[in-house]
Scaffold this motif. Structure first.
Motif, PDB file in Angstrom:
ATOM      1  N   PHE A   1       0.840  -1.195   0.000  1.00  0.00           N
ATOM      2  CA  PHE A   1       0.000   0.000   0.000  1.00  0.00           C
ATOM      3  C   PHE A   1       0.877   1.247   0.000  1.00  0.00           C
ATOM      4  O   PHE A   1       1.823   1.364   0.790  1.00  0.00           O
ATOM      5  CB  PHE A   1      -0.908  -0.002   1.229  1.00  0.00           C
ATOM      6  N   HIS A   2       0.548   2.175  -0.899  1.00  0.00           N
ATOM      7  CA  HIS A   2       1.250   3.447  -1.013  1.00  0.00           C
ATOM      8  C   HIS A   2       0.365   4.514  -0.379  1.00  0.00           C
ATOM      9  O   HIS A   2      -0.726   4.822  -0.896  1.00  0.00           O
ATOM     10  CB  HIS A   2       1.543   3.756  -2.483  1.00  0.00           C
ATOM     11  N   LEU A   3       0.796   5.038   0.749  1.00  0.00           N
ATOM     12  CA  LEU A   3      -0.056   5.882   1.579  1.00  0.00           C
ATOM     13  C   LEU A   3      -0.217   7.289   1.007  1.00  0.00           C
ATOM     14  O   LEU A   3       0.697   7.849   0.402  1.00  0.00           O
ATOM     15  CB  LEU A   3       0.511   5.972   2.996  1.00  0.00           C
ATOM     16  N   ARG A   4      -1.378   7.826   1.242  1.00  0.00           N
ATOM     17  CA  ARG A   4      -1.709   9.184   0.826  1.00  0.00           C
ATOM     18  C   ARG A   4      -0.902  10.184   1.650  1.00  0.00           C
ATOM     19  O   ARG A   4      -0.691  10.005   2.853  1.00  0.00           O
ATOM     20  CB  ARG A   4      -3.210   9.391   1.042  1.00  0.00           C
ATOM     21  N   ASP A   5      -0.473  11.236   1.034  1.00  0.00           N
ATOM     22  CA  ASP A   5       0.314  12.256   1.719  1.00  0.00           C
ATOM     23  C   ASP A   5      -0.614  13.226   2.446  1.00  0.00           C
ATOM     24  O   ASP A   5      -1.725  13.502   1.997  1.00  0.00           O
ATOM     25  CB  ASP A   5       1.173  13.016   0.702  1.00  0.00           C
ATOM     26  N   GLY A   6      -0.173  13.733   3.588  1.00  0.00           N
ATOM     27  CA  GLY A   6      -0.893  14.786   4.282  1.00  0.00           C
ATOM     28  C   GLY A   6      -1.922  14.323   5.295  1.00  0.00           C
ATOM     29  O   GLY A   6      -2.585  15.151   5.931  1.00  0.00           O
ATOM     30  N   VAL A   7      -2.082  13.025   5.485  1.00  0.00           N
ATOM     31  CA  VAL A   7      -3.052  12.512   6.458  1.00  0.00           C
ATOM     32  C   VAL A   7      -2.459  12.613   7.857  1.00  0.00           C
ATOM     33  O   VAL A   7      -1.290  12.265   8.076  1.00  0.00           O
ATOM     34  CB  VAL A   7      -3.421  11.049   6.160  1.00  0.00           C
ATOM     35  N   THR A   8      -3.263  13.086   8.799  1.00  0.00           N
ATOM     36  CA  THR A   8      -2.822  13.153  10.190  1.00  0.00           C
ATOM     37  C   THR A   8      -3.863  12.517  11.110  1.00  0.00           C
ATOM     38  O   THR A   8      -5.045  12.439  10.763  1.00  0.00           O
ATOM     39  CB  THR A   8      -2.596  14.605  10.642  1.00  0.00           C
ATOM     40  N   PHE A   9      -3.419  12.089  12.258  1.00  0.00           N
ATOM     41  CA  PHE A   9      -4.313  11.589  13.286  1.00  0.00           C
ATOM     42  C   PHE A   9      -4.838  12.763  14.113  1.00  0.00           C
ATOM     43  O   PHE A   9      -4.344  13.891  14.008  1.00  0.00           O
ATOM     44  CB  PHE A   9      -3.588  10.575  14.174  1.00  0.00           C
ATOM     45  N   SER A  10      -5.830  12.467  14.936  1.00  0.00           N
ATOM     46  CA  SER A  10      -6.476  13.533  15.695  1.00  0.00           C
ATOM     47  C   SER A  10      -5.541  14.178  16.721  1.00  0.00           C
ATOM     48  O   SER A  10      -5.841  15.275  17.207  1.00  0.00           O
ATOM     49  CB  SER A  10      -7.725  12.999  16.391  1.00  0.00           C
ATOM     50  N   ASP A  11      -4.422  13.532  17.055  1.00  0.00           N
ATOM     51  CA  ASP A  11      -3.445  14.147  17.962  1.00  0.00           C
ATOM     52  C   ASP A  11      -2.402  14.962  17.203  1.00  0.00           C
ATOM     53  O   ASP A  11      -1.445  15.470  17.802  1.00  0.00           O
ATOM     54  CB  ASP A  11      -2.765  13.088  18.829  1.00  0.00           C
ATOM     55  N   GLY A  12      -2.573  15.087  15.877  1.00  0.00           N
ATOM     56  CA  GLY A  12      -1.670  15.887  15.060  1.00  0.00           C
ATOM     57  C   GLY A  12      -0.528  15.122  14.441  1.00  0.00           C
ATOM     58  O   GLY A  12       0.174  15.650  13.569  1.00  0.00           O
ATOM     59  N   SER A  13      -0.296  13.884  14.848  1.00  0.00           N
ATOM     60  CA  SER A  13       0.815  13.104  14.301  1.00  0.00           C
ATOM     61  C   SER A  13       0.480  12.637  12.886  1.00  0.00           C
ATOM     62  O   SER A  13      -0.675  12.350  12.571  1.00  0.00           O
ATOM     63  CB  SER A  13       1.119  11.905  15.194  1.00  0.00           C
TER      64      SER A  13
ATOM     65  N   ARG B   1      -8.452   0.865  25.269  1.00  0.00           N
ATOM     66  CA  ARG B   1      -8.874   1.256  23.916  1.00  0.00           C
ATOM     67  C   ARG B   1     -10.379   1.142  23.762  1.00  0.00           C
ATOM     68  O   ARG B   1     -11.029   2.030  23.189  1.00  0.00           O
ATOM     69  CB  ARG B   1      -8.178   0.373  22.874  1.00  0.00           C
ATOM     70  N   LEU B   2     -10.941   0.073  24.249  1.00  0.00           N
ATOM     71  CA  LEU B   2     -12.374  -0.149  24.118  1.00  0.00           C
ATOM     72  C   LEU B   2     -13.172   0.951  24.809  1.00  0.00           C
ATOM     73  O   LEU B   2     -14.255   1.333  24.349  1.00  0.00           O
ATOM     74  CB  LEU B   2     -12.736  -1.513  24.706  1.00  0.00           C
ATOM     75  N   GLN B   3     -12.634   1.481  25.901  1.00  0.00           N
ATOM     76  CA  GLN B   3     -13.328   2.500  26.684  1.00  0.00           C
ATOM     77  C   GLN B   3     -13.061   3.922  26.203  1.00  0.00           C
ATOM     78  O   GLN B   3     -13.636   4.866  26.749  1.00  0.00           O
ATOM     79  CB  GLN B   3     -12.939   2.373  28.150  1.00  0.00           C
ATOM     80  N   GLY B   4     -12.217   4.094  25.190  1.00  0.00           N
ATOM     81  CA  GLY B   4     -12.069   5.437  24.648  1.00  0.00           C
ATOM     82  C   GLY B   4     -10.665   5.895  24.343  1.00  0.00           C
ATOM     83  O   GLY B   4     -10.479   7.001  23.826  1.00  0.00           O
ATOM     84  N   ASP B   5      -9.648   5.095  24.646  1.00  0.00           N
ATOM     85  CA  ASP B   5      -8.272   5.486  24.362  1.00  0.00           C
ATOM     86  C   ASP B   5      -7.945   5.167  22.912  1.00  0.00           C
ATOM     87  O   ASP B   5      -7.181   4.244  22.605  1.00  0.00           O
ATOM     88  CB  ASP B   5      -7.315   4.755  25.314  1.00  0.00           C
ATOM     89  N   VAL B   6      -8.570   5.928  21.998  1.00  0.00           N
ATOM     90  CA  VAL B   6      -8.453   5.673  20.567  1.00  0.00           C
ATOM     91  C   VAL B   6      -8.086   6.964  19.848  1.00  0.00           C
ATOM     92  O   VAL B   6      -8.757   7.989  20.003  1.00  0.00           O
ATOM     93  CB  VAL B   6      -9.783   5.125  19.992  1.00  0.00           C
ATOM     94  N   VAL B   7      -7.011   6.918  19.070  1.00  0.00           N
ATOM     95  CA  VAL B   7      -6.614   8.044  18.223  1.00  0.00           C
ATOM     96  C   VAL B   7      -6.617   7.568  16.790  1.00  0.00           C
ATOM     97  O   VAL B   7      -5.825   6.707  16.404  1.00  0.00           O
ATOM     98  CB  VAL B   7      -5.222   8.579  18.614  1.00  0.00           C
TER      99      VAL B   7
ATOM    100  N   SER C   1      -7.801   8.774  12.409  1.00  0.00           N
ATOM    101  CA  SER C   1      -7.723   9.873  11.444  1.00  0.00           C
ATOM    102  C   SER C   1      -9.090  10.268  10.920  1.00  0.00           C
ATOM    103  O   SER C   1      -9.197  10.941   9.900  1.00  0.00           O
ATOM    104  CB  SER C   1      -6.820   9.474  10.271  1.00  0.00           C
ATOM    105  N   GLY C   2     -10.169   9.854  11.598  1.00  0.00           N
ATOM    106  CA  GLY C   2     -11.519  10.070  11.099  1.00  0.00           C
ATOM    107  C   GLY C   2     -12.001  11.504  11.198  1.00  0.00           C
ATOM    108  O   GLY C   2     -11.333  12.367  11.784  1.00  0.00           O
ATOM    109  N   PRO C   3     -13.195  11.787  10.645  1.00  0.00           N
ATOM    110  CA  PRO C   3     -13.724  13.151  10.623  1.00  0.00           C
ATOM    111  C   PRO C   3     -14.269  13.629  11.968  1.00  0.00           C
ATOM    112  O   PRO C   3     -14.605  14.807  12.109  1.00  0.00           O
ATOM    113  CB  PRO C   3     -14.839  13.073   9.584  1.00  0.00           C
ATOM    114  N   PHE C   4     -14.375  12.726  12.945  1.00  0.00           N
ATOM    115  CA  PHE C   4     -14.830  13.098  14.286  1.00  0.00           C
ATOM    116  C   PHE C   4     -13.845  12.575  15.329  1.00  0.00           C
ATOM    117  O   PHE C   4     -13.098  11.629  15.073  1.00  0.00           O
ATOM    118  CB  PHE C   4     -16.229  12.525  14.565  1.00  0.00           C
ATOM    119  N   VAL C   5     -13.889  13.166  16.500  1.00  0.00           N
ATOM    120  CA  VAL C   5     -13.088  12.707  17.633  1.00  0.00           C
ATOM    121  C   VAL C   5     -14.016  12.430  18.796  1.00  0.00           C
ATOM    122  O   VAL C   5     -15.100  13.003  18.896  1.00  0.00           O
ATOM    123  CB  VAL C   5     -12.014  13.734  18.037  1.00  0.00           C
ATOM    124  N   LEU C   6     -13.581  11.546  19.671  1.00  0.00           N
ATOM    125  CA  LEU C   6     -14.396  11.165  20.819  1.00  0.00           C
ATOM    126  C   LEU C   6     -14.281  12.210  21.921  1.00  0.00           C
ATOM    127  O   LEU C   6     -13.188  12.542  22.358  1.00  0.00           O
ATOM    128  CB  LEU C   6     -13.943   9.800  21.340  1.00  0.00           C
TER     129      LEU C   6
END
Length: 557
Positions: free
Chosen positions: A123-135, A213-219, A221-226
C-alpha cells in the motif's frame, strides 16, 4: 505485481445512494478480488422527501437514539452495528468499498500492488493525512495496527483477526509504503482493508491496553473525535478540524458538517420513534414497522439498506443432543416459515433468508429450495428419526422431549419477536424452542464455554469470506464441530482463488454443504432501518450498511 490506478480527486461528488451498477473494476486485481455488490431496499435521506436545500448548512448537534448500548469505541474490537455507528467516525481505512458497486477504491492508501500469488499487498499511503493528535500517518502506524490485531488483541477482535489469518508481518521500506505479508494466498484481504475492523489507528493507540482502547483510548484519522463514552449509556463525538481525505464515495471533501453527535441508548423502539416525532431526537436506529407511521407522520422518513454477510441464523451446537442428530437439524431448516417472519414481525425492508449468505453479498448463491417451508416434510423427517409426538404436542425420543434452547442477545430490536414467532412455528411440528435472552457479555461467556443449543446472530461483511470466519473449524466454529473433508476444504480453497468466477463456484458449493449438514438455520436478512427528521440530510450507508456521518447535516433555523 498488479498495479491499481492512482488516487485522483473528483471535482463533484456523486451521491452514495445512486442506483446500483456493474461497471468494470479498474484493474485485474480488483476484478479478481471484488464482485459487484447488488443492493436492495436502499433509500437516501433526500430520495423520499424530495430535494434538500441546495447548500448544506455546517454546524449543529445531531441527537441519535441507539436501540442497544455500544460495546465500546475501538473500531478493531467492536462488532455490533450500534458500536460501529460510533467507532467508524473516529478512524479511516486503507481502502474504501463503493456502496453501489462493491469496487475497492483508495482512501488512506492512494494505490496498491498485489503479488500474483495473493500473499503480498503493498500500500502506497496518501500524503498529508494526520491523526487527531496531530501526528502524521506513516507506514509504521499501519504495521502497528495490524501487529496489534494479530497479536495482543487476538480474541478480543475476532473479525479483524480473521481478516488477518495467516499474517506474517508488515514490511516498512519507507514511511509511505507498507507491505502486508501472508503465509498463504489471501483473496479476501483487499476488501478487508476497507472494513472498520481493520481501520488504521495511531501507533500509540495500537500499543495501548485493549480494555482502555475499548473504553475510549483511541486516536484515529476520522472526521470526528471522541469527547466521551459512558458504558451502557452512549457516547459524544465532535467534529475534527482539518479533515481533507474523505473517500471518493463521500459527497464532499473537507471537514464534516455537524459540530457534534450525541448517541444515547433507548431500548424501546416506540420510545425512540416518539422521541423523533417530539423533537427529542434527530435520528433513531432500528425502526420497526409499527413505528413507521409515527416517523413519517411527523415529517420524517425511514432510510433502509440491506446488510451483506451472514443473515440472522440459528447456528447449532452439534456436540450435544438433540442437535447432534443431523435429522433434527434438517427438520428445523424446513420447519420455519421465513416469509411469515418478515411479513408479521419485520417490514418490506427485510427479506427472508435464502442461503447462509445474504443476497446482497458478492458470491451469494440462492439455496431457497433447501429452505422452502414444508411442515409436513419436517414432521416426516422427525418421524423417521424416531421422534414421536407426545400428549402435549412436543415430540419425545428415549424419554427426552425435543426441547431446544436458543441463546440470543437483543442487539437488533426485533429479535425477541422474531424468535417468539419461530418458536410458535416449530411447536407446530413438535419442537419446543426455548428462548434464553442474555447480555452481550453473558452470550460471549456462553459461546466460550459451549453452553448453548442454538446460537442466534448475524454478521455483516461485503465479502463471501465471512463464511470462513463463521463456519471454518479453524475460525469461530460456533457449531463446535470437528474438522471435515467437505466444508473446511471449500472455505480454505476459496481464500486462495484469484479468479472471481472460480471463487464464486467454491463459495456456492460451501453454502450448499453448510445447509446439507444443517450447520446453520437461516432466518432473515438484516436491513438497517434508520428514522430521520425532515431537516436531517446526507446521512449515508457504507458498503456494509453501517452509518457514515461525514456528509450529514441539519437545516439551521
Amino acid at each position: 505485481m498488479v498495479r491499481t490506478r492512482p488516487h485522483h480527486t473528483t471535482p463533484a461528488r456523486t451521491t452514495p445512494h445512486r442506483t446500483a451498477s456493474h461497471r468494470a473494476a479498474p484493474a485485474a486485481v480488483a476484478a479478481a478480488l471484488v464482485a459487484a455488490l447488488a443492493l436492495t431496499g436502499c433509500a437516501g435521506p433526500d430520495s423520499a422527501s424530495g430535494a434538500a436545500p441546495a447548500d448544506p448548512t455546517p454546524g449543529g448537534t445531531l441527537r441519535f437514539a441507539l436501540g442497544a448500548p455500544p460495546q465500546g469505541v475501538d473500531p478493531q474490537q467492536v462488532g455490533t452495528n450500534v458500536s460501529i455507528y460510533v467507532a467508524r467516525q473516529l478512524a479511516d481505512s486503507l481502502t474504501d468499498q463503493d456502496p453501489a458497486t462493491g469496487e475497492i477504491e483508495p482512501w488512506l492508501a492512494e494505490s496498491w500492488d498485489v503479488s500474483e500469488d495473493l500473499t503480498r499487498f503493498t500500500f502506497h499511503l496518501r500524503d498529508g493525512v494526520t491523526f487527531s493528535d496531530g501526528s502524521p500517518l506513516t507506514a509504521d502506524d499501519v504495521r502497528a495496527s495490524f501487529d496489534a490485531v494479530a497479536g495482543e488483541l487476538g480474541a478480543t477482535a475476532p473479525l479483524a483477526a480473521s481478516y488477518l489469518a495467516g499474517y506474517e508481518k508488515t514490511e516498512v521500506p519507507d514511511e509511505r509504503t507498507a507491505t502486508v505479508v501472508f503465509d498463504a494466498p489471501n483473496a479476501q484481504f483487499l476488501q478487508a482493508t476497507s472494513t472498520v475492523s481493520l481501520a488504521i489507528l495511531s501507533e500509540q493507540t495500537a500499543q495501548a491496553d485493549p480494555a482502555e482502547r475499548l473504553q475510549g483510548d483511541v486516536v484515529g484519522s476520522g472526521p470526528f473525535v471522541l469527547e466521551s463514552y459512558t458504558q451502557d449509556q452512549g457516547a459524544v463525538i465532535t467534529r475534527r478540524e482539518g479533515y481533507e481525505w474523505a473517500p471518493e464515495s463521500s459527497e464532499h471533501e473537507g471537514d464534516a458538517y455537524l459540530d457534534r453527535i450525541e448517541f444515547s441508548v433507548v431500548p424501546e423502539s416506540g420510545v425512540r420513534a416518539g422521541g423523533l416525532a417530539s423533537d427529542q431526537f434527530d435520528a433513531v436506529g432500528d425502526v420497526l414497522p409499527q413505528d413507521v407511521p409515527q416517523v413519517e407522520g411527523s415529517g420524517g422518513e425511514v432510510l433502509t439498506r440491506a446488510n451483506p454477510g451472514v443473515p440472522f441464523v440459528l447456528q447449532p451446537n452439534v456436540t450435544r443432543p438433540p442437535l447432534d442428530d443431523p435429522e433434527v437439524r434438517r427438520a428445523l431448516l424446513v420447519g420455519i416459515d421465513r416469509q411469515e417472519l418478515v411479513d408479521t414481525v419485520l417490514s418490506d425492508a427485510f427479506r427472508p433468508a435464502t442461503s447462509v449468505l445474504a443476497s446482497t453479498t458478492p458470491g451469494y448463491a440462492d439455496q431457497s429450495d433447501q429452505l422452502a417451508f414444508d411442515p409436513d416434510e419436517a414432521g416426516k423427517i422427525l418421524d423417521d428419526a424416531g421422534w414421536t409426538t407426545g400428549p402435549d404436542g412436543i415430540r419425545v425420543k428415549d424419554g427426552e422431549p425435543l426441547e431446544i434452547e436458543v441463546t440470543y442477545t437483543p442487539v437488533f430490536t426485533g429479535s425477541g419477536a422474531v424468535l417468539e414467532l419461530a418458536a410458535q412455528q416449530l411447536r407446530a411440528i413438535g419442537v419446543d424452542l426455548l428462548l434464553r435472552q442474555l447480555t452481550a457479555a453473558e452470550q460471549t461467556t456462553a459461546q466460550e464455554s459451549g453452553d448453548y443449543d442454538l446460537y442466534y446472530y448475524n454478521v455483516t461483511r461485503a465479502d463471501a469470506d465471512i463464511l470462513r470466519t463463521q463456519f471454518s473449524t479453524a475460525q469461530r466454529n460456533l457449531s463446535l464441530r470437528e474438522p471435515d473433508d467437505a466444508v473446511d476444504p471449500l472455505l480454505d480453497e476459496q481464500l486462495g482463488e484469484a479468479d472471481p468466477a472460480a471463487r464464486d463456484a467454491l463459495v456456492a458449493d460451501a453454502q450448499r454443504e453448510i445447509l446439507d449438514q444443517g450447520l446453520a438455520v437461516p432466518l432473515f436478512e438484516l436491513a438497517q432501518s434508520i428514522g430521520v427528521r425532515g431537516d436531517v440530510h446526507g446521512l449515508a450507508f457504507d458498503a456494509s450498511s453501517r452509518l457514515l456521518f461525514h456528509d450529514a447535516w441539519i437545516e439551521q433555523d
